[in-house]
Design a protein around this motif. Structure first.
Motif, PDB file in Angstrom:
ATOM      1  N   UNK A  20       0.839  -1.191   0.000  1.00 54.05           N
ATOM      2  CA  UNK A  20       0.000   0.000   0.000  1.00 54.05           C
ATOM      3  C   UNK A  20       0.881   1.250   0.000  1.00 54.05           C
ATOM      4  N   UNK A  21       0.297   2.427  -0.249  1.00 60.96           N
ATOM      5  CA  UNK A  21       1.072   3.670  -0.161  1.00 60.96           C
ATOM      6  C   UNK A  21       1.761   3.828   1.196  1.00 60.96           C
ATOM      7  N   UNK A  22       1.062   3.440   2.264  1.00 63.87           N
ATOM      8  CA  UNK A  22       1.658   3.542   3.602  1.00 63.87           C
ATOM      9  C   UNK A  22       2.871   2.635   3.740  1.00 63.87           C
ATOM     10  N   UNK A  23       2.817   1.471   3.109  1.00 65.00           N
ATOM     11  CA  UNK A  23       3.960   0.562   3.138  1.00 65.00           C
ATOM     12  C   UNK A  23       5.168   1.223   2.474  1.00 65.00           C
ATOM     13  N   UNK A  24       4.926   1.902   1.359  1.00 70.14           N
ATOM     14  CA  UNK A  24       6.020   2.565   0.649  1.00 70.14           C
ATOM     15  C   UNK A  24       6.580   3.724   1.470  1.00 70.14           C
ATOM     16  N   UNK A  25       5.712   4.474   2.108  1.00 68.00           N
ATOM     17  CA  UNK A  25       6.171   5.604   2.926  1.00 68.00           C
ATOM     18  C   UNK A  25       7.114   5.108   4.019  1.00 68.00           C
ATOM     19  N   UNK A  26       6.786   3.982   4.608  1.00 69.29           N
ATOM     20  CA  UNK A  26       7.614   3.431   5.673  1.00 69.29           C
ATOM     21  C   UNK A  26       8.901   2.795   5.174  1.00 69.29           C
ATOM     22  N   UNK A  27       8.910   2.327   3.941  1.00 77.24           N
ATOM     23  CA  UNK A  27      10.076   1.614   3.419  1.00 77.24           C
ATOM     24  C   UNK A  27      11.062   2.524   2.682  1.00 77.24           C
ATOM     25  N   UNK A  28      10.571   3.578   2.045  1.00 75.27           N
ATOM     26  CA  UNK A  28      11.452   4.475   1.297  1.00 75.27           C
ATOM     27  C   UNK A  28      12.436   5.175   2.242  1.00 75.27           C
ATOM     28  N   UNK A  29      13.663   5.296   1.814  1.00 75.69           N
ATOM     29  CA  UNK A  29      14.717   5.830   2.666  1.00 75.69           C
ATOM     30  C   UNK A  29      14.619   7.353   2.807  1.00 75.69           C
ATOM     31  N   UNK A  30      15.333   7.863   3.809  1.00 76.39           N
ATOM     32  CA  UNK A  30      15.424   9.304   4.003  1.00 76.39           C
ATOM     33  C   UNK A  30      15.970   9.977   2.743  1.00 76.39           C
ATOM     34  N   UNK A  31      16.892   9.306   2.067  1.00 73.17           N
ATOM     35  CA  UNK A  31      17.485   9.851   0.843  1.00 73.17           C
ATOM     36  C   UNK A  31      16.434  10.102  -0.224  1.00 73.17           C
ATOM     37  N   UNK A  32      15.416   9.249  -0.284  1.00 74.05           N
ATOM     38  CA  UNK A  32      14.351   9.412  -1.278  1.00 74.05           C
ATOM     39  C   UNK A  32      13.630  10.732  -1.075  1.00 74.05           C
ATOM     40  N   UNK A  33      13.293  11.035   0.170  1.00 79.44           N
ATOM     41  CA  UNK A  33      12.527  12.247   0.457  1.00 79.44           C
ATOM     42  C   UNK A  33      13.372  13.497   0.254  1.00 79.44           C
ATOM     43  N   UNK A  34      14.656  13.403   0.577  1.00 78.59           N
ATOM     44  CA  UNK A  34      15.552  14.534   0.335  1.00 78.59           C
ATOM     45  C   UNK A  34      15.716  14.755  -1.169  1.00 78.59           C
ATOM     46  N   UNK A  35      15.800  13.666  -1.928  1.00 79.19           N
ATOM     47  CA  UNK A  35      15.948  13.749  -3.388  1.00 79.19           C
ATOM     48  C   UNK A  35      14.793  14.510  -4.027  1.00 79.19           C
TER      49      UNK A  35
END
Length: 245
Positions: free
Chosen positions: A119-134
């Motif tokens: 689910x989208x929530x699963x992805x939010x929890x799994x994506x790294x800090x680097x993804x959000x900074x990118x």
């Protein structure tokens, strides 16, 4: 104190980095023995412990705020693929998403989950800090999302530009990765003048994390106030102990 046993746990290579720091910043280091240097190492680790909660808070608040407003912007909580289908999407972003998806599918398979996909929530929890900074990189900052939602994601940034925030987050990303991999938080190529200079470097980094949290949420920043004052007291004792009288 069993120096040999502790050295086995820490490793000679890792301890050598802190011994070099000790000899660099401590007033009259020749007066101290190996046990004192080991205590110095442990005291630095104690200071490091104060970084975990602020960095975790920054990571969680950043990803949740971006996720919320991206969901609103794209009209779906499954906005990831829509964003990554755009011409401006960077390869690191696509690769990090693909890696998260691979891990999630494997995790679901290992746990025997067959009735649904990630689910989208699963992805939010799994994506790294680097993804959000990118997602704050230049390629993204000129898009409609940040033009209309920059102030919503960072409601307390005042006149600070998103490019500046990206630079600060990129810096903290390096600190975060070193912390989570049990490495020194400072740039080991940096030369410190004395104990005060070293402590100032750590404090500046710490308060930068707090400042970034405030850009995102004043409420979360206020929850950390007690940790800030505790950190002050902790590093003052360290500074007093090792600096020149």
């Amino acid at each position: 104190m069993q120096i040999d046993e502790l050295m086995l746990s820490i490793s000679t290579h890792r301890f050598a980095t802190y011994k070099r720091l000790f000899n660099e910043i401590v007033y009259e280091p020749s007066k101290y023995d190996e046990e004192s240097k080991m205590l110095f190492y442990l005291e630095v680790q104690s200071i490091y412990s104060h970084f975990f909660i602020p960095i975790q808070t920054l990571e969680i608040v950043l990803r949740n705020r971006i996720h919320h407003f991206q969901s609103v912007h794209w009209g779906t909580s499954s906005w990831f693929k829509k964003l990554l289908a755009q011409d401006y999407a960077t390869n690191p972003t696509k690769n990090m998403y693909a890696t998260a998806r691979t891990f999630l599918i494997k995790d679901f398979k290992d746990k025997g989950i067959k009735d649904r996909g990630p689910s989208p929530s699963d992805f939010v929890g799994k994506l790294t800090f680097s993804f959000w900074v990118e997602l704050l990189k230049m390629e993204y900052r000129s898009t409609p999302f940040w033009q209309f939602n920059g102030k919503k994601v960072f409601p307390n940034k005042q006149k600070v530009k998103l490019g500046e925030i990206y630079d600060l987050l990129f810096r903290i990303k390096g600190v975060r990765n070193r912390l989570y991999h049990y490495e020194p938080l400072w740039d080991t190529t940096k030369v410190f003048k004395d104990t005060a200079n070293f402590c100032d470097t750590l404090e500046d980094t710490y308060y930068l994390i707090i400042q970034l949290i405030e850009y995102l949420s004043i409420d979360h920043k206020e929850q950390l106030e007690t940790h800030i004052f505790y950190f002050d007291l902790e590093i003052k004792d360290f500074k007093k102990k090792y600096q020149q009288p």
